[in-house]
Write an enzyme that holds these catalytic residues in place. Structure first.
Site, mmCIF file in Angstrom:
data_model
loop_
_atom_site.group_PDB
_atom_site.id
_atom_site.type_symbol
_atom_site.label_atom_id
_atom_site.label_comp_id
_atom_site.label_asym_id
_atom_site.label_seq_id
_atom_site.Cartn_x
_atom_site.Cartn_y
_atom_site.Cartn_z
ATOM 1 N N SER A 50 -32.499 -52.000 15.090
ATOM 2 C CA SER A 50 -33.963 -52.099 15.057
ATOM 3 C C SER A 50 -34.477 -52.990 16.183
ATOM 4 O O SER A 50 -35.667 -52.941 16.519
ATOM 5 C CB SER A 50 -34.430 -52.652 13.705
ATOM 6 O OG SER A 50 -33.733 -53.848 13.377
ATOM 7 N N ASP A 88 -24.824 -53.813 13.912
ATOM 8 C CA ASP A 88 -24.961 -52.354 13.934
ATOM 9 C C ASP A 88 -24.186 -51.746 15.098
ATOM 10 O O ASP A 88 -24.211 -52.280 16.212
ATOM 11 C CB ASP A 88 -26.436 -51.967 14.107
ATOM 12 C CG ASP A 88 -27.120 -51.643 12.797
ATOM 13 O OD1 ASP A 88 -26.433 -51.533 11.769
ATOM 14 O OD2 ASP A 88 -28.357 -51.500 12.801
ATOM 15 N N GLU A 120 -24.091 -45.629 10.387
ATOM 16 C CA GLU A 120 -24.860 -44.702 9.569
ATOM 17 C C GLU A 120 -24.082 -43.418 9.330
ATOM 18 O O GLU A 120 -23.242 -43.023 10.136
ATOM 19 C CB GLU A 120 -26.187 -44.373 10.255
ATOM 20 C CG GLU A 120 -27.096 -45.569 10.468
ATOM 21 C CD GLU A 120 -28.404 -45.193 11.147
ATOM 22 O OE1 GLU A 120 -28.671 -43.980 11.297
ATOM 23 O OE2 GLU A 120 -29.157 -46.111 11.523
ATOM 24 N N GLU A 187 -31.355 -46.703 2.240
ATOM 25 C CA GLU A 187 -32.690 -46.846 2.829
ATOM 26 C C GLU A 187 -33.600 -45.663 2.519
ATOM 27 O O GLU A 187 -33.189 -44.503 2.599
ATOM 28 C CB GLU A 187 -32.598 -46.998 4.353
ATOM 29 C CG GLU A 187 -33.970 -47.112 5.016
ATOM 30 C CD GLU A 187 -33.928 -47.459 6.485
ATOM 31 O OE1 GLU A 187 -35.019 -47.567 7.087
ATOM 32 O OE2 GLU A 187 -32.821 -47.626 7.035
#
EC number: 2.1.2.11
Length: 275
Positions: A50, A88, A120, A187
């Site tokens: 992010s 991440d 992810e 999420e």
């Protein structure tokens, strides 16, 4: 407490042991200064991709590079001493295959000093998660709304509204957990689904726009602090509005400079008197 009076840094097993117990507090951090402020108060500092949107002004996380994540991850590790730091893996640094994922994950751990990586994906990433975990790289998974797949998903919308989508996400969560992930970010899914995922998997679940029933929660710190003004997701609670505070400080400083009120005599160095 250690003999030096400093608390020991939380490790992956400490986080994994919180399943079904006191919820885990997670916040994002990208810099030394923010890490120092947040470190005493949370169990996990997440160096999220992010940062591409928050710090660099990209309109998605896709342009974020491995070098960016390593630089910011190392800064957060240096700025913290208590929280477990997770970094991440950015887009295209692990999707090609498990060997690529291992090389890049190993580089992240070696060059940042972090405790784990986050990636992810669901069933399609289970083999990669297993490959990393078996080789000593702790993995935090991420299912539901996965920002790196925003183009394929058709935008940032809540997931799990249909029976088929619920079944898919639940299957993804189980696959990643069974592959050895110690934690799982859930999420942007409907609340009953997040609750079902938490009950179905043995690992800690970290919710963001999910459910209070998750084993922990995460927010982007700049959202929580009112520093990111591009948009505010439904699931964000602003605990402070620091944007106007910063603007006021900058305006006051600029006015003082123009009026020669700053620097004052207390901010400059006087010449030494001759002896």
């Amino acid at each position: 407490m250690s003999a030096t009076g400093q608390s020991k840094r939380l490790a992956v097993p400490d986080i994994a042991a919180r399943k079904g117990r006191e919820p885990v507090a997670v916040l994002t951090a990208y810099t030394v200064s923010m890490a120092r402020l947040l470190d005493p108060h949370v169990e996990v500092l997440l160096v999220g991709d992010s940062l591409g949107m928050v710090l660099y002004g990209f309109d998605s996380t896709l342009p974020v590079t491995l070098d960016m994540m390593i630089a910011h991850g190392a800064a957060v590790v240096r700025g913290s001493s208590r929280a477990c730091v997770v970094v991440d893996m950015p887009w295209a640094s692990y999707q090609e295959g498990r060997e690529q994922a291992f090389r890049n994950a190993a580089r992240i751990l070696a060059e940042t000093g972090c405790a784990a990586v986050k990636l992810e994906g669901g069933e399609e990433m289970a083999e990669t998660v297993d490959f990393l975990v078996r080789r000593g790289i702790p993995v935090m998974g991420h299912v539901g709304l996965t920002p790196q797949a925003v183009n394929a998903l058709g935008g940032y919308r809540a997931r799990g509204r249909s029976d088929a989508e619920q079944a898919k996400i639940l299957g993804d969560a189980r696959a990643v957990a069974e592959a050895g992930a110690f934690a799982l970010v859930v999420e942007g899914v409907v609340e009953p689904l997040a609750r079902a995922v938490t009950e179905a998997v043995p690992c800690v679940t970290i919710g963001i726009g999910a459910s209070a029933a998750c084993d922990g929660q995460v927010l982007v710190s700049d959202d929580l602090l009112g520093l990111y003004g591009a948009f505010t997701p439904k699931f964000v609670r602003r605990y402070a509005e620091l944007g106007p505070v910063i603007e006021e400080a900058a305006a006051t400083y600029a006015a003082d400079v123009r009026a020669r009120r700053f620097p004052g005599t207390e901010h400059v160095f006087a010449a030494r008197k001759a002896s």
